[in-house]
Motif scaffolding. Structure first.
Motif, PDB file in Angstrom:
ATOM      1  N   TYR A 122       0.932  -1.270   0.128  1.00 40.61           N
ATOM      2  CA  TYR A 122      -0.066   0.089   0.090  1.00 40.61           C
ATOM      3  C   TYR A 122       0.797   1.314   0.086  1.00 40.61           C
ATOM      4  O   TYR A 122       1.804   1.233   0.849  1.00 40.61           O
ATOM      5  N   ARG A 123       0.442   2.146  -0.703  1.00 37.78           N
ATOM      6  CA  ARG A 123       1.019   3.544  -0.950  1.00 37.78           C
ATOM      7  C   ARG A 123       0.277   4.561  -0.766  1.00 37.78           C
ATOM      8  O   ARG A 123      -1.028   4.573  -1.261  1.00 37.78           O
ATOM      9  N   VAL A 124       0.571   5.680   0.038  1.00 36.56           N
ATOM     10  CA  VAL A 124      -0.151   6.922  -0.034  1.00 36.56           C
ATOM     11  C   VAL A 124       0.496   7.902  -0.605  1.00 36.56           C
ATOM     12  O   VAL A 124       1.614   8.474  -0.195  1.00 36.56           O
ATOM     13  N   GLY A 125      -0.155   8.192  -1.877  1.00 30.48           N
ATOM     14  CA  GLY A 125       0.696   9.442  -2.861  1.00 30.48           C
ATOM     15  C   GLY A 125       0.666  10.572  -2.384  1.00 30.48           C
ATOM     16  O   GLY A 125       1.486  11.395  -2.637  1.00 30.48           O
ATOM     17  N   PHE A 126      -0.649  10.913  -1.701  1.00 29.64           N
ATOM     18  CA  PHE A 126      -0.731  12.370  -1.172  1.00 29.64           C
ATOM     19  C   PHE A 126       0.194  12.772  -0.051  1.00 29.64           C
ATOM     20  O   PHE A 126       0.415  13.777   0.490  1.00 29.64           O
ATOM     21  N   LEU A 127       0.632  11.827   0.545  1.00 33.43           N
ATOM     22  CA  LEU A 127       1.301  11.942   1.982  1.00 33.43           C
ATOM     23  C   LEU A 127       2.891  12.149   1.855  1.00 33.43           C
ATOM     24  O   LEU A 127       3.400  11.348   1.524  1.00 33.43           O
ATOM     25  N   VAL A 128       3.175  13.570   1.758  1.00 33.67           N
ATOM     26  CA  VAL A 128       4.799  13.542   1.584  1.00 33.67           C
ATOM     27  C   VAL A 128       5.227  14.454   2.918  1.00 33.67           C
ATOM     28  O   VAL A 128       4.425  15.062   3.891  1.00 33.67           O
ATOM     29  N   CYS A 129       6.363  14.542   3.040  1.00 33.53           N
ATOM     30  CA  CYS A 129       6.980  15.164   4.081  1.00 33.53           C
ATOM     31  C   CYS A 129       6.864  16.582   4.061  1.00 33.53           C
ATOM     32  O   CYS A 129       7.671  17.202   2.984  1.00 33.53           O
ATOM     33  N   PRO A 130       6.649  17.430   4.836  1.00 28.82           N
ATOM     34  CA  PRO A 130       6.259  18.818   4.465  1.00 28.82           C
ATOM     35  C   PRO A 130       7.620  19.537   4.452  1.00 28.82           C
ATOM     36  O   PRO A 130       7.534  20.551   3.813  1.00 28.82           O
ATOM     37  N   ILE A 131       8.456  19.246   5.186  1.00 30.91           N
ATOM     38  CA  ILE A 131       9.986  20.010   5.203  1.00 30.91           C
ATOM     39  C   ILE A 131      10.715  19.880   3.825  1.00 30.91           C
ATOM     40  O   ILE A 131      10.949  20.450   3.155  1.00 30.91           O
TER      41      ILE A 131
END
Length: 92
Positions: free
Chosen positions: A39-48
């Motif tokens: 499973y991959r969550v594409g919209f979840l990225v590191c904000p920094i």
């Protein structure tokens, strides 16, 4: 005995805080499990990293812990160099 248990029941707010801490603590374990299942969550990225382009100190930590759990220390260090102190902290 180093501590004494209170004879009074825990208040609702105290229970809520403890359940919240438990849920927050289990998040990396669940993320590692689901990532390993594909499973991959594409919209979840590191904000920094998204704002500055520089990875934060915890970027790659989940992949690094997965590599360690599979016995691949070289891949774990390639993902994140700060993995070894954290593993040492969790195993003590």
């Amino acid at each position: 005995m180093p501590f004494e248990l209170s004879p009074y029941p825990l208040l609702y707010e105290g229970k809520l805080v403890r359940w919240g801490l438990l849920g927050f603590s289990c998040t990396p374990l669940l993320a590692t499990y689901f990532y390993h299942q594909g499973y991959r969550v594409g919209f979840l990225v590191c904000p920094i990293q998204h704002l500055t382009g520089i990875p934060c100190p915890t970027c790659g930590m989940t992949r690094s812990f997965m590599a360690i759990s599979q016995g691949n220390l070289v891949a774990a260090l390639a993902e994140n160099l700060s993995t070894l102190p954290w593993v040492n902290f969790f195993l003590e």
